[in-house]
Design an enzyme around this catalytic site. Structure first.
Site, PDB file in Angstrom:
ATOM      1  N   ASN A 178      23.826 -55.820 -17.512  1.00  0.00           N
ATOM      2  CA  ASN A 178      23.289 -54.464 -17.684  1.00  0.00           C
ATOM      3  C   ASN A 178      22.568 -54.390 -19.022  1.00  0.00           C
ATOM      4  OD1 ASN A 178      23.186 -51.565 -16.765  1.00  0.00           O
ATOM      5  ND2 ASN A 178      23.951 -51.338 -18.843  1.00  0.00           N
ATOM      6  N   TYR A 182      21.546 -47.610 -26.034  1.00  0.00           N
ATOM      7  CA  TYR A 182      22.623 -46.806 -26.603  1.00  0.00           C
ATOM      8  C   TYR A 182      22.530 -46.961 -28.125  1.00  0.00           C
ATOM      9  CZ  TYR A 182      24.360 -48.356 -21.981  1.00  0.00           C
ATOM     10  OH  TYR A 182      24.476 -48.693 -20.653  1.00  0.00           O
ATOM     11  N   ARG A 183      22.419 -45.859 -28.826  1.00  0.00           N
ATOM     12  CA  ARG A 183      22.210 -45.919 -30.280  1.00  0.00           C
ATOM     13  C   ARG A 183      23.393 -46.592 -30.981  1.00  0.00           C
ATOM     14  NH1 ARG A 183      23.722 -39.694 -30.597  1.00  0.00           N
ATOM     15  NH2 ARG A 183      25.842 -39.897 -31.379  1.00  0.00           N
ATOM     16  N   TRP A 196      27.760 -45.784 -25.997  1.00  0.00           N
ATOM     17  CA  TRP A 196      27.476 -45.629 -24.570  1.00  0.00           C
ATOM     18  C   TRP A 196      28.289 -44.454 -24.068  1.00  0.00           C
ATOM     19  CZ3 TRP A 196      28.480 -51.412 -24.631  1.00  0.00           C
ATOM     20  CH2 TRP A 196      29.825 -51.705 -24.838  1.00  0.00           C
ATOM     21  N   GLU A 242      18.271 -54.634 -15.307  1.00  0.00           N
ATOM     22  CA  GLU A 242      17.051 -53.986 -15.802  1.00  0.00           C
ATOM     23  C   GLU A 242      15.955 -55.007 -16.129  1.00  0.00           C
ATOM     24  OE1 GLU A 242      20.073 -52.932 -16.584  1.00  0.00           O
ATOM     25  OE2 GLU A 242      20.066 -50.772 -16.228  1.00  0.00           O
ATOM     26  N   ASP A 291      19.958 -35.394 -32.331  1.00  0.00           N
ATOM     27  CA  ASP A 291      19.712 -35.982 -31.010  1.00  0.00           C
ATOM     28  C   ASP A 291      18.475 -35.415 -30.320  1.00  0.00           C
ATOM     29  OD1 ASP A 291      20.361 -37.607 -28.748  1.00  0.00           O
ATOM     30  OD2 ASP A 291      22.454 -37.485 -29.400  1.00  0.00           O
TER      31      ASP A 291
END
Ligand SMILES: Cc1cc2nc3c(=O)[nH]c(=O)nc-3n(C[C@H](O)[C@H](O)[C@H](O)COP(=O)(O)O)c2cc1C
Length: 603
Positions: A178, A182-183, A196, A242, A291
């Site tokens: 995967n 995710y920061r 995540w 991906e 954000d």
């Protein structure tokens, strides 16, 4: 079949192409990664058409240059993904489906790997001597994340965050890879947070390792060819790699190479790679972070990423994004997803004509979908279907219109709202999962949802009640404001929408009201008073906003409405009229959890 016009080998080739196209601006003076790059990027993103990509040649305290806003305009996202218009992505997917029509949405998504694995898009292994991403290697005590020009984006962020990382993980059960974006909050020289969200695939795989009590190998690429970066953001179903989507978009496979200290593969052409692991039992407070909702996401416990090696190209470019109140760069990445996934959605729901995720809804608050309606409650069936579909299930509000309405044209949608909406009959309330970033719900990550049916009634459906005719002529806003303020203390402004008297006789204007909300004054108190006021009897829909809001800024008003409203708690009814409270909430409204602060550089 449309073919991609360009497939960049790596980030450097993309940056060169942007520069040649006049889409990149170099900043040659030394800048600080602490707030300065983000201020410059914010101003650039908010300029017409998303401004330019920014290339910061010298960043104080780091030997590496940094780039932002690489995808942040219609032209640049098109260049990144090799199309002149994002709809071409959907057309390419549609061509694939015509070759082998899927039976269901899942089949369609399953078709991607099946189709791609037999073609040349399946990831390839790097065959040379030294992969570019490992030209320079730091392991053990040499690892120092402080060398990277990681941005401290907003004043109240908990620290510097890697904002455009490609996080590679592998299922313990199936071995399937995967890649998610995710920061990562940089905690010190060799550890970061691993943000995540609970509903995401990285988190699901993490749970497999937790249950097995095993360390989870993780690799993070920062900077890659643009299709690969985009693919990390795409909401593919679990167990779908991906990197195959990246290969499909590029029309060329991604070349992968093995990491040096963990058993993971990463794109060989990446700029930087962080190798390491996540311990199954370790969590640490991560955030707050400014954000993409335009608010700070709240601090919470997340896993910790231990970095065992940092590898990079000989002359790497660090790339980052700044998120905040839309429009920002992520709006263009999300637009690509919207267009790419339309044919996939249509495979499951052939009656869907089109859809739109307005950026004021920050992608999880509202979707407007047009359908070819064929039978009673068809609109409600589509709502249920979408609320069960992948990341679309996070969506708080679903508006359904008929196929003759363009869902991407706000004027057409608003016209339907003002002529059709019968709030006593057109609203569907339900409960479900919500995006982690939703702050309106009294409960985190789940809560109430709203479906709005603006389709025409078909035989078998109960006809709508006739809308009340507006007072004729619609009162002047100043006069009405004085009248309302005299009766309801705390009302400090209002706007009648549309601003000019409606031309269509069947249009019922809506009213926006600004109120003072000290802690003891709940939205429902105002709602009751407003609904009881004779002078407002003609308004069937009244929206409440905080005092600081400019009611004539349409984008601001919509952003507040979509972000701040919990449909279950904040819509107050009186037969066929209602007040929607889009103000900030506090304990007087029954909102017991923290309400996040809005982002601003002015502190
Ligand atoms: C710039 C950017 C930052 C993001 N940051 C996060 C994040 O910190 N945590 C998260 O769960 N999702 C984040 N997302 C959304 C995910 O990348 C997206 O939902 C993706 O589909 C997740 O992949 P997955 O389905 O494989 O989990 C971000 C998206 C973008 C564009």
């Amino acid at each position: 079949m449309i073919r991609p016009t360009a497939a960049y080998k790596n980030l450097g080739e993309f940056v060169d192409a942007l520069e040649r196209a006049g889409e990149l601006r170099r900043v040659r003076r030394t800048v600080s990664a602490h707030l300065e790059i983000s201020r410059l990027t914010d101003a650039e993103s908010k300029s017409p058409q998303g401004g330019k990509a920014l290339y910061f040649e010298k960043v104080a305290g780091s030997p590496f240059p940094a780039a932002t806003n690489l995808f942040g305009s219609p032209r640049r996202i098109g260049m990144a993904l090799g199309v002149t218009h994002l709809d071409q992505l959907g057309e390419r997917v549609r061509s694939l489906m015509e070759i082998a029509p899927p039976g269901s949405f899942r089949d369609m998504l399953g078709l991607l790997p099946t189709a791609l694995s037999v073609t040349r898009f399946f990831p390839r292994r790097f065959r040379g001597k030294t992969p570019p991403c490992q030209e320079v290697v730091h392991t053990g005590t040499e690892v120092d994340l402080g060398q990277l020009p990681v941005l401290h984006c907003w004043p109240k962020d908990a620290g510097p965050f890697v904002t455009l990382p490609l996080v590679f993980t592998r299922s313990l059960k199936t071995g399937v890879r995967n890649v998610g974006m995710y920061r990562l909050q940089v905690f010190d020289r060799h550890t970061t947070g691993m943000h995540w969200h609970i509903h995401k695939d990285g988190s699901n795989y993490y749970n497999e390792y937790r249950r097995a009590g095993r360390r989870m190998p993780v690799a993070v690429a920062i900077g890659a060819d643009p299709a690969t970066i985009y693919a990390a953001t795409a909401p593919l179903p679990r167990n779908l790699d991906e990197m195959m989507l990246a290969g499909f978009i590029r029309n060329r496979p991604v070349t992968m190479t093995r990491c040096l200290t963990v058993d993971m593969d990463v794109p060989a052409e990446a700029e930087f790679v962080l190798e390491g692991y996540v311990d199954p039992d370790e969590q640490r407070i991560e955030g707050p972070f400014g954000d993409h909702t335009g608010y700070y996401s709240l601090a919470d416990a997340y896993p910790v990423f231990h970095v065992t090696a940092v590898t990079h190209r000989r002359r790497p470019l660090y790339c980052a994004t700044l998120v905040g109140r839309p429009p920002m760069e992520d709006c263009y990445l999300a637009k690509a997803t919207e267009r790419l996934f339309l044919p996939l959605l249509q495979a499951a729901f052939p009656e869907i004509e089109d859809y739109w995720l307005p950026w004021e809804g920050v992608f999880h608050n509202i979707v407007i979908v047009s359908i070819d309606k064929a039978y009673p409650l068809h609109a409600q069936q589509i709502m249920s279907g979408l609320w069960g579909q992948g990341q679309m299930s996070f969506c708080k509000i679903i508006v359904v219109v008929d196929r003759d309405v363009n869902p991407q044209d706000p004027a057409q949608v608003i016209a339907k709202l003002l002529t059709q909406l019968d709030v006593s009959a057109d609203l569907t309330h339900t409960q479900g999962v919500l995006d982690v970033l939703d702050h309106s719900s009294p409960t985190p990550i789940h809560g109430s949802k709203l479906g709005v049916d603006l389709t025409a009634r078909v035989p078998g459906e109960t006809p709508r009640g006739m809308p009340n005719a507006p007072a004729d002529p619609t009162p002047a806003p100043e006069k009405l404001e004085a009248q309302v303020a005299a009766r309801i203390p705390g009302v400090v402004g209002l706007r009648i929408f549309p601003d000019r008297p409606a031309i269509e006789t069947d249009t019922t204007p809506l009213l926006m009201v600004k109120v003072l909300k000290p802690g003891d004054r709940a939205g429902r108190d105002y709602a009751r008073q407003l609904l009881d006021l004779e002078a407002l009897a003609a308004f069937r829909l009244i929206l409440l906003f905080d005092v600081a809001i400019d009611l004539y800024d349409n984008s601001l008003v919509l952003w507040k409405l979509f972000n701040n409203t919990d449909p279950g708690r904040d819509i107050h009814f009186d037969d066929d009229r209602c007040v929607v409270d889009a103000c900030r909430k506090d304990t007087s409204d029954g909102h017991l959890r923290e309400w996040p602060e809005e982002l601003t550089f002015d502190v």
